[in-house]
Design a protein around this motif. Structure first.
Motif, PDB file in Angstrom:
ATOM      1  N   UNK A 123       0.820  -1.212   0.000  1.00  0.00           N
ATOM      2  CA  UNK A 123       0.000   0.000   0.000  1.00  0.00           C
ATOM      3  C   UNK A 123       0.854   1.263   0.000  1.00  0.00           C
ATOM      4  N   UNK A 124       1.985   1.234   0.687  1.00  0.00           N
ATOM      5  CA  UNK A 124       2.880   2.391   0.693  1.00  0.00           C
ATOM      6  C   UNK A 124       3.348   2.699  -0.735  1.00  0.00           C
ATOM      7  N   UNK A 128       2.685   5.867  -6.083  1.00  0.00           N
ATOM      8  CA  UNK A 128       2.319   5.907  -7.494  1.00  0.00           C
ATOM      9  C   UNK A 128       0.992   6.607  -7.735  1.00  0.00           C
ATOM     10  N   UNK A 129      -0.003   6.334  -6.880  1.00  0.00           N
ATOM     11  CA  UNK A 129      -1.335   6.885  -7.095  1.00  0.00           C
ATOM     12  C   UNK A 129      -1.520   8.225  -6.393  1.00  0.00           C
ATOM     13  N   UNK A 130      -1.171   8.275  -5.115  1.00  0.00           N
ATOM     14  CA  UNK A 130      -1.392   9.492  -4.354  1.00  0.00           C
ATOM     15  C   UNK A 130      -0.545  10.655  -4.825  1.00  0.00           C
ATOM     16  N   UNK A 131       0.723  10.408  -5.114  1.00  0.00           N
ATOM     17  CA  UNK A 131       1.613  11.476  -5.550  1.00  0.00           C
ATOM     18  C   UNK A 131       1.793  11.512  -7.057  1.00  0.00           C
ATOM     19  N   UNK A 132       1.664  10.368  -7.713  1.00  0.00           N
ATOM     20  CA  UNK A 132       1.895  10.331  -9.158  1.00  0.00           C
ATOM     21  C   UNK A 132       0.650  10.330 -10.014  1.00  0.00           C
ATOM     22  N   UNK A 133      -0.517  10.148  -9.391  1.00  0.00           N
ATOM     23  CA  UNK A 133      -1.752  10.161 -10.160  1.00  0.00           C
ATOM     24  C   UNK A 133      -1.984   8.935 -11.008  1.00  0.00           C
ATOM     25  N   UNK A 134      -1.247   7.837 -10.761  1.00  0.00           N
ATOM     26  CA  UNK A 134      -1.400   6.602 -11.535  1.00  0.00           C
ATOM     27  C   UNK A 134      -2.234   5.608 -10.726  1.00  0.00           C
ATOM     28  N   UNK A 190       8.427   6.118 -10.256  1.00  0.00           N
ATOM     29  CA  UNK A 190       7.455   5.875  -9.189  1.00  0.00           C
ATOM     30  C   UNK A 190       6.760   4.532  -9.375  1.00  0.00           C
ATOM     31  N   UNK A 191       6.449   4.176 -10.603  1.00  0.00           N
ATOM     32  CA  UNK A 191       5.770   2.909 -10.892  1.00  0.00           C
ATOM     33  C   UNK A 191       6.666   1.720 -10.554  1.00  0.00           C
ATOM     34  N   UNK A 192       7.943   1.815 -10.872  1.00  0.00           N
ATOM     35  CA  UNK A 192       8.880   0.723 -10.596  1.00  0.00           C
ATOM     36  C   UNK A 192       9.083   0.568  -9.086  1.00  0.00           C
ATOM     37  N   UNK A 209      -7.322   5.135   3.951  1.00  0.00           N
ATOM     38  CA  UNK A 209      -6.370   5.809   4.815  1.00  0.00           C
ATOM     39  C   UNK A 209      -5.995   7.198   4.346  1.00  0.00           C
ATOM     40  N   UNK A 210      -5.972   7.408   3.035  1.00  0.00           N
ATOM     41  CA  UNK A 210      -5.554   8.695   2.482  1.00  0.00           C
ATOM     42  C   UNK A 210      -4.368   8.512   1.559  1.00  0.00           C
ATOM     43  N   UNK A 211      -4.637   8.496   0.267  1.00  0.00           N
ATOM     44  CA  UNK A 211      -3.612   8.103  -0.695  1.00  0.00           C
ATOM     45  C   UNK A 211      -2.460   9.093  -0.806  1.00  0.00           C
ATOM     46  N   UNK A 212      -2.684  10.363  -0.488  1.00  0.00           N
ATOM     47  CA  UNK A 212      -1.640  11.374  -0.654  1.00  0.00           C
ATOM     48  C   UNK A 212      -0.816  11.602   0.601  1.00  0.00           C
TER      49      UNK A 212
END
Length: 364
Positions: free
Chosen positions: A45-46, A51-57, A240-242, A282-285
């Motif tokens: 999840x971290x 990737x999602x919270x900070x990278x928008x993916x 970020x994805x890797x 929990x809060x993705x960002x």
């Protein structure tokens, strides 16, 4: 250094003390083992938060990378248990069948550890490069990654003689030479998983406060502007994805000796969605939101899911809808909201629930 990074670092320290010192003293062996399982989901999840919270993916196929680490570890532990013999589930189908060639390297501890690290990096690197360079994003990226998780789970289910199929791999006796039934060794495995979670939190904390973290947020909110400034958004998102894939693989690898089994049900679309739900809850960002959300969802699945299996899914769905409607930034944003209500004043607008680039993609 500003005050906020020090607060986050202090929070990681408190979290480490609770996991590594307090939990082993106050929890029974059963609940400590469950907490170790939650830590494995939290590690994945971290990475999703990065990737999602900070990278928008919206990475809805993390089960793929969770599986790479989990099955690499499971194959090694299965061979360690079997010794010089062919694993028992293979003998059931053909007593004279030799060990498949791709299993043989996993007898080596070094190769197994390298596979846990390198396999997700190579697969995520190739996949991310192909997608990001073609500017695939938004809903298309989410659907494609989830489809890969479904395809991998289906492939493993259909290869019964090589991977155990739907029954998976289980009945592990040893963990790199240590007897898993020994309570001291099970405590050691838990401590390894908890330590890896702390290390992942520290790595993401460093990412967030670095120039790369700022560039990642800029790519999420205004990708074309980042490209105009001379940066390639594809490379930023690829890193970020890797990293996210690597964390999922590490979580999957530790999941196997703690739980004692790995099946396609733990890596498919449903498992990937549960990871996403925990991060959103929990809060993705935020830094701690994804980990705490994943651990909360894991606790609910273990506790409520066992006593009320039919209703647990509805509870999770209802909670997910309520959080998205009233707390789009997750439960981690609740303390800040309460503090702002107690001290009225100029309020900064919250981060958008959906990045502008994603919104334009959905509208088109």
């Amino acid at each position: 250094m500003t005050k906020k990074p020090w607060i986050s670092l202090s929070g990681i320290g408190v979290f480490a003390v609770l996991l590594l010192a307090v939990a082993p003293l106050v929890l029974s062996d059963h609940w400590l083992n469950n907490l170790g399982k939650y830590c494995c989901w939290a590690i994945a999840a971290v990475g999703i938060g990065l990737a999602w919270g900070r990278g928008g993916m919206l990475v809805m196929g993390q089960g793929v990378f969770f599986a790479l680490g989990a099955y690499s570890m499971a194959m090694h532990l299965t061979l360690e248990t079997a010794g010089d013999r062919v694993p028992g589930f293979m003998v059931l189908y053909d007593p004279l069948a030799p060990l498949p060639m791709f299993w043989e390297p996993f007898r080596s501890t070094g190769f197994t550890l390298l596979a846990i690290v390198l396999l997700p990096v190579v697969v995520a690197g190739a996949l991310g490069y192909a997608l990001f360079k073609r500017r695939v994003k938004g809903a298309y990226f989410a659907i494609l990654t989830q489809a890969l998780a479904v395809a991998l789970a289906t492939l493993i289910s259909s290869t019964i003689r090589e991977t155990g199929g739907d029954t998976g791999l289980s009945d592990f006796k040893y963990f790199f030479g240590f007897v898993l039934n020994d309570p001291a060794n099970r405590l050691m495995v838990y401590l390894i998983a908890a330590t890896l979670l702390i290390v992942c939190l520290l790595a993401v904390w460093q990412f967030y406060r670095s120039r790369f973290g700022e560039l990642l947020v800029a790519t999420r909110d205004a990708e074309e502007r980042v490209r105009f400034l001379g940066y390639d958004p594809a490379n930023v998102k690829l890193v970020a994805f890797v990293v996210s894939a690597l964390m999922a693989s590490i979580g999957g690898a530790m999941f196997v000796p703690i739980v004692g089994i790995i099946t396609p049900a733990e890596i498919g679309a449903a498992a990937s969605i549960l990871m996403i739900a925990g991060v959103a809850l929990g809060g993705r960002a935020s830094l701690f939101g994804p980990a705490l959300g994943a651990m909360a969802v894991g606790w609910g699945q273990s506790s409520l899911g066992s006593t009320w299996p039919d209703g647990w899914t509805y509870i999770l769905g209802l909670l997910f809808v309520v959080v998205i409607l009233f707390l789009p930034n997750g439960l981690s944003s609740l303390p800040a909201r309460l503090m702002r209500r107690q001290r009225p004043g100029p309020v900064e607008p919250p981060a958008p629930a959906i990045a502008p680039a994603e919104l334009e993609e959905v509208k088109s």
